[in-house]
Design a protein around this motif. Structure first.
Motif, short mmCIF file in Angstrom:
data_model
loop_
_atom_site.label_atom_id
_atom_site.label_comp_id
_atom_site.label_asym_id
_atom_site.label_seq_id
_atom_site.Cartn_x
_atom_site.Cartn_y
_atom_site.Cartn_z
N GLY A 142 -56.89 94.80 57.35
CA GLY A 142 -56.69 96.17 57.27
C GLY A 142 -55.77 96.80 58.64
N PRO A 143 -55.83 98.05 58.63
CA PRO A 143 -55.20 98.75 59.68
C PRO A 143 -55.87 98.52 60.69
N LEU A 144 -55.50 98.53 62.06
CA LEU A 144 -56.31 98.49 63.30
C LEU A 144 -57.45 99.35 63.44
N ASN A 145 -58.45 98.79 63.80
CA ASN A 145 -59.67 99.47 64.15
C ASN A 145 -59.78 99.64 65.76
N GLY A 146 -59.04 98.89 66.42
CA GLY A 146 -58.99 99.05 68.01
C GLY A 146 -57.70 98.56 68.42
N THR A 147 -57.27 98.89 69.79
CA THR A 147 -56.11 98.51 70.15
C THR A 147 -55.50 96.74 70.26
N ALA A 148 -54.65 96.50 69.49
CA ALA A 148 -54.08 94.91 69.45
C ALA A 148 -53.46 94.78 70.80
N GLU A 149 -53.51 93.58 71.40
CA GLU A 149 -52.66 93.47 72.68
C GLU A 149 -52.12 92.27 72.43
N LEU A 150 -50.65 91.92 72.95
CA LEU A 150 -49.91 90.81 73.07
C LEU A 150 -49.47 90.75 74.70
N THR A 151 -49.04 89.42 75.04
CA THR A 151 -48.68 89.60 76.34
C THR A 151 -47.24 88.74 76.54
N VAL A 152 -46.35 88.94 77.19
CA VAL A 152 -45.05 88.45 77.49
C VAL A 152 -45.03 87.98 79.14
N ALA A 198 -56.36 90.30 75.57
CA ALA A 198 -57.35 91.11 74.74
C ALA A 198 -56.90 90.58 73.28
N SER A 199 -57.77 90.93 72.28
CA SER A 199 -57.52 90.64 70.88
C SER A 199 -56.26 91.15 70.33
N THR A 200 -55.47 90.25 69.85
CA THR A 200 -54.29 90.82 69.31
C THR A 200 -54.58 90.85 67.75
N ALA A 201 -55.74 91.15 67.43
CA ALA A 201 -56.33 91.43 66.11
C ALA A 201 -56.77 93.10 66.24
N GLY A 202 -56.97 93.50 67.27
CA GLY A 202 -57.58 94.74 67.88
C GLY A 202 -59.11 94.62 67.33
N ALA A 203 -59.56 93.55 67.54
CA ALA A 203 -61.07 93.20 67.17
C ALA A 203 -62.08 94.06 67.97
N THR A 204 -62.81 94.96 67.23
CA THR A 204 -63.72 95.61 67.90
C THR A 204 -65.35 95.42 67.39
#
Length: 412
Positions: A340-350, A327-333
């Motif tokens: 600015g602050p997130l408008n959507g959930t940002a995700e990273l994966t390990v 998913a988008s690590t920027a919380g792109a919606t």
């Protein structure tokens, strides 16, 4: 972050241009209160733009402070949640490694006046042969930890979170699945440079540019230290990675999306051919998922990581490999800014990759929510590929690197 850069650039320009206006007395204008609490606190802005900055600059500075506070809170939450999850995993590992139930106690030895029990087996004059302990397995290499980000779209606020997670997870490699910028413009150098600097020193950063990136921003990323995939295999920490830039270019306000000159199908076939000729590819990193179809179908690529759709799709078998969509690590919606602050959930994966089997072992998803809270999943198993019989119905042999019953890496 971007807001902060704007304040500094505008203010520095005004201060510089005004310094040569010798007809204005030094200190004729008091220090602007707009800059209180920023690196420019105490600065005096002269000239006609001074009033403009006093009137409107406060909005920019307020946005900067809000942005900084949000991502600082997210960073604190990340550290707490990661350490809690790490402690839980360590406790589980300790339980799994603990010995089984203690053996039942032997009966008490007979009293001195009682005859000893006869053995149930015949005695022999031959020397006793002790059961041999199994040979210990050869030392295996530790797993390689891989951190995946995608579709950052210039949300430099997430740079701090990326850097922290890379350190907390002790990442050996960082993979960027593309769309690091918003529109591929040269002014977005600040974005790619900020992300590159967030990666801890000595950790390779490998990038597959997306359709929102451009040759200019990609070149800037490379100058900042990133390794840019260009259709050839690169090796990082023992992992052989193949990828390229996206076949399409999207320019907001400039005609939308257009081909860079090679269709997605043609690029997919080219990458599949490259993988099969190399015979040792461990991962295909490509921005748009469908570009990897041919490579996965060929059996020459055991795993693919992509982004593009701004939503996660857990790893699943496609063709003869496994595909994971970040998913988008920027919380792109859709319809919302990524600054600015997130408008959507940002995700990273390990993820963890085993250099012995040359396969991924498991993955963890790290989610940063719009309230700056963070969620870290347990380690989730990477799926095993189900393979067909040694020959297809038409009698065709399986592709190189594929064995019936298990996906095995090609000999190197």
């Amino acid at each position: 972050m971007i807001a902060g850069g704007t304040v500094v650039v505008v203010a520095a320009t005004v201060l510089t241009s005004s310094s040569d206006q010798r007809h204005l007395a030094d200190g004729s204008r008091p220090a602007s209160a707009v800059f209180d609490g920023t690196p420019l606190e105490g600065a005096r802005v002269t000239g006609r733009l001074g009033g403009v900055i006093d009137t409107y600059g406060g909005y920019v500075v307020d946005a900067l402070r809000t942005n900084s506070e949000f991502y600082e809170a997210a960073d604190v939450a990340l550290t707490a949640q990661w350490e809690a999850r790490a402690a839980s995993i360590a406790a589980q590992d300790e339980r799994d490694a603990a010995p089984g139930p203690a053996p039942t106690a032997s009966p008490s030895p007979p009293a001195d006046d009682a005859p000893a029990a006869e053995p149930d087996v015949e005695t022999t004059d031959e020397p006793a042969v002790l059961a041999q302990e199994p040979e210990p397995e050869a030392d295996q290499e530790p797993p390689v930890t891989v951190l995946v980000v995608s579709d950052l779209h210039c949300n430099v606020g997430m740079a701090t979170v990326i850097g922290s997670l890379a350190r907390l997870s002790e990442a050996d490699v960082v993979l960027d699945a593309g769309d690091t910028t918003m529109n591929g413009t040269t002014v977005e150098q600040y974005c790619v440079t900020t992300f590159a600097r967030a990666v801890p020193a000595g950790v390779p950063l490998v990038v597959s540019p997306g359709n929102h990136d451009s040759e200019e921003t990609t070149a800037m990323y490379a100058r900042a230290g990133a390794t840019i995939l260009d259709g050839h295999v690169v090796e990082v920490e023992g992992m052989r990675v193949l990828g390229d830039d996206d076949p399409n270019a999207t320019r907001v306000g400039a005609g939308g999306t257009a081909s860079r000159g090679e269709s997605a199908a043609d690029m997919g076939e080219r990458l599949a051919d490259e993988a099969c000729q190399a015979r040792d590819v461990d991962l295909l990193l490509i921005h748009t998922p469908a570009v990897g179809d041919a490579a996965l179908d060929s059996g020459c690529v055991p795993a693919q990581i992509s982004g593009h759709f701004h939503r996660r799709s857990d790893p699943k078998q496609v063709g003869l490999g496994v595909r994971y969509l970040s998913a988008s690590t920027a919380g792109a919606t859709l319809g919302e800014a990524t600054l600015g602050p997130l408008n959507g959930t940002a995700e990273l994966t390990v993820l963890r990759w085993d250099p012995t089997s040359r396969m991924f072992l498991d993955y963890q998803v790290v989610s940063v929510h719009t309230d700056a809270s963070v969620e870290v999943t347990a380690r989730l198993p990477w799926p095993v590929v189900e393979l067909p019989s040694p020959t297809e119905p038409d009698g065709a042999e399986l592709p190189p690197g594929v064995a019936a019953g298990a996906l095995t890496p090609s000999p190197r």
